[in-house]
Design an enzyme around this catalytic site. Structure first.
Site, short mmCIF file in Angstrom:
data_model
loop_
_atom_site.label_atom_id
_atom_site.label_comp_id
_atom_site.label_asym_id
_atom_site.label_seq_id
_atom_site.Cartn_x
_atom_site.Cartn_y
_atom_site.Cartn_z
N THR A 220 34.69 -19.86 -33.94
CA THR A 220 35.88 -19.70 -34.77
C THR A 220 35.84 -20.70 -35.92
O THR A 220 35.74 -21.92 -35.68
CB THR A 220 37.16 -19.91 -33.94
OG1 THR A 220 37.21 -18.92 -32.91
CG2 THR A 220 38.40 -19.78 -34.80
N TYR B 280 35.20 -23.95 -30.73
CA TYR B 280 35.72 -24.73 -31.84
C TYR B 280 34.74 -25.87 -32.09
O TYR B 280 34.26 -26.50 -31.13
CB TYR B 280 37.11 -25.32 -31.52
CG TYR B 280 38.25 -24.35 -31.71
CD1 TYR B 280 38.47 -23.75 -32.93
CD2 TYR B 280 39.13 -24.07 -30.66
CE1 TYR B 280 39.52 -22.87 -33.12
CE2 TYR B 280 40.18 -23.19 -30.83
CZ TYR B 280 40.37 -22.60 -32.06
OH TYR B 280 41.42 -21.73 -32.24
N HIS C 31 43.62 -15.14 -37.71
CA HIS C 31 44.09 -16.00 -36.62
C HIS C 31 45.52 -15.65 -36.21
O HIS C 31 46.31 -16.51 -35.81
CB HIS C 31 44.03 -17.48 -37.04
CG HIS C 31 43.64 -18.40 -35.92
ND1 HIS C 31 42.38 -18.92 -35.79
CD2 HIS C 31 44.34 -18.90 -34.87
CE1 HIS C 31 42.32 -19.71 -34.72
NE2 HIS C 31 43.50 -19.70 -34.15
N SER D 291 38.56 -19.54 -24.48
CA SER D 291 38.76 -20.55 -25.52
C SER D 291 38.13 -21.89 -25.15
O SER D 291 38.11 -22.30 -23.98
CB SER D 291 40.26 -20.75 -25.76
OG SER D 291 40.49 -21.82 -26.65
N LYS E 78 34.07 -15.82 -36.00
CA LYS E 78 35.46 -15.34 -35.99
C LYS E 78 36.29 -16.07 -37.05
O LYS E 78 36.21 -17.29 -37.18
CB LYS E 78 36.09 -15.57 -34.62
CG LYS E 78 37.54 -15.09 -34.48
CD LYS E 78 38.02 -15.29 -33.06
CE LYS E 78 39.45 -14.76 -32.88
NZ LYS E 78 40.45 -15.61 -33.57
#
Length: 358
Positions: A166, A140, A254, A117, A230
């Protein structure tokens, strides 16, 4: 940080991934456990994710010759022993001091892969060094293109071999008060909400800096590694993303943590798989709890799946050992389901009718 000592070996009562749940809960602070387990709103989507899986039936096919079978898969030039990928979960040092590094080591030890992440609580370089092989980097969107690209370049320089963008959580912030020793250490500065004085805090605040299709096109032009998008549920969005050069789509809601009340990811998987078949890989996320779930997702069109909360239960219970055990349990359950369904490899799962949706 914990209430009990970490497990040094799997407890006798752990026979499947969900058996780690009570062990994890008793080792985490209440607010950390709630942060991990909670969904958005009333939890309708989280509940639906599981119900959709439960409504899919398996069809056993005895007497088939499955000797020499396997659950191997190749994705973006990498070969893995199974199709269970560790999903990108933030702030893993909330759950165990060894954090993301422990999860990465477990994934590699079990012949698999992990997506790390943007909100990892350890340096990207530390995590990939612990893994000893290229991992995937989950992105992100940052405040602007320049800071986003700096983050991506850092990951690629560290050896990450794919970027997973994402898009279903435009501004992702911790829904928990983080302790002083846990933070998103790879980000330059916390992403501040745009000033929406006198306007809508939604449209003119946090959506003002959300990425759009033009940003996806720009990102595709900036990198040469595989680009995975995603957080897609609408088949038209999946088709459009692939037309812009995405190498894979992750069908995901999610885990029910963003917009409550949307369909279960599994409901949309067959149609998305149909519209992008042969053009890009299809990954699946949201609701996987065991190897039978993995089989169902593969039978309905996925090339691989991503697992979230279950491996964190393992991490919280026993660090890298717990994560590795969760992966192994799921792989064994998948291969048992394959054998009893009469299929000896992953392509064969898609070639016949092995599941039935209610």
């Amino acid at each position: 940080m914990t209430h009990r000592a970490y497990l040094k070996s799997p407890a006798a009562d752990i026979q499947t991934a969900i058996d780690y749940l009570p062990h994890a809960e008793e080792r985490l602070r209440k607010e950390v456990w709630q942060y991990l387990q909670s969904g958005s709103g009333q939890g309708l989507t989280s509940t639906r994710n599981r119900k959709v899986f439960e409504d899919v039936s398996l069809m056993p096919r005895p007497l088939a010759d499955v000797k020499g079978g396997n659950s191997c898969v190749e994705l973006f030039g990498q070969s893995f022993s199974h199709p269970v990928i560790l999903a990108p979960l933030a702030y893993q040092r909330l759950f165990h001091p060894d954090g993301e590094a422990a999860s990465a080591m477990a994934a590699v030890a079990q012949g698999g892969q992990m997506a790390v992440s943007s909100l990892a609580s350890q340096p990207l370089e530390t995590i990939i060094e612990a893994a000893g092989q290229p991992l995937w980097f989950q992105l992100y969107w940052q405040a602007d293109r320049e800071s986003t690209l700096r983050l991506v370049k850092r990951a690629l320089s560290a050896g990450y071999s794919a970027v997973m963008f994402t898009v279903d959580a435009p501004v992702k912030q911790a829904a928990i008060a983080l302790p002083k020793d846990v933070s998103a250490v790879n980000l330059e500065t916390p992403i501040a909400l745009a000033d929406a004085t006198g306007a809508s805090i939604v449209f003119d605040g946090w959506m003002k800096q959300a990425p759009g299709w033009d940003d996806l096109m720009w990102l595709r032009d900036q990198i040469t590694v595989p680009l995975i998008i995603k957080g897609i549920l609408h088949p038209a969005d999946a088709e459009h993303a692939v037309s812009l050069g995405c190498d894979a789509v992750v069908v995901s809601n999610h885990g029910g943590r963003v917009l409550d009340g949307v369909p279960g990811s599994l409901q949309l998987l067959p149609e998305i798989s149909r519209v992008i078949s042969g053009k890009a890989k299809v990954l699946f996320d949201s609701g996987i709890r065991n190897g039978q779930d993995v089989f169902k997702a593969l039978a309905l069109g996925a090339d691989a799946v991503m697992v979230g909360r279950p491996y964190i239960w393992g991490l919280a219970s026993g660090g890298a050992l717990g994560v590795a055990h969760v992966i192994r349990l799921m792989r064994d359950e998948l291969e048992m389901t394959m054998a009893l369904s009469g299929v000896k490899n992953l392509p064969a799962i898609k070639s016949g009718t092995y599941v039935y949706q209610a």
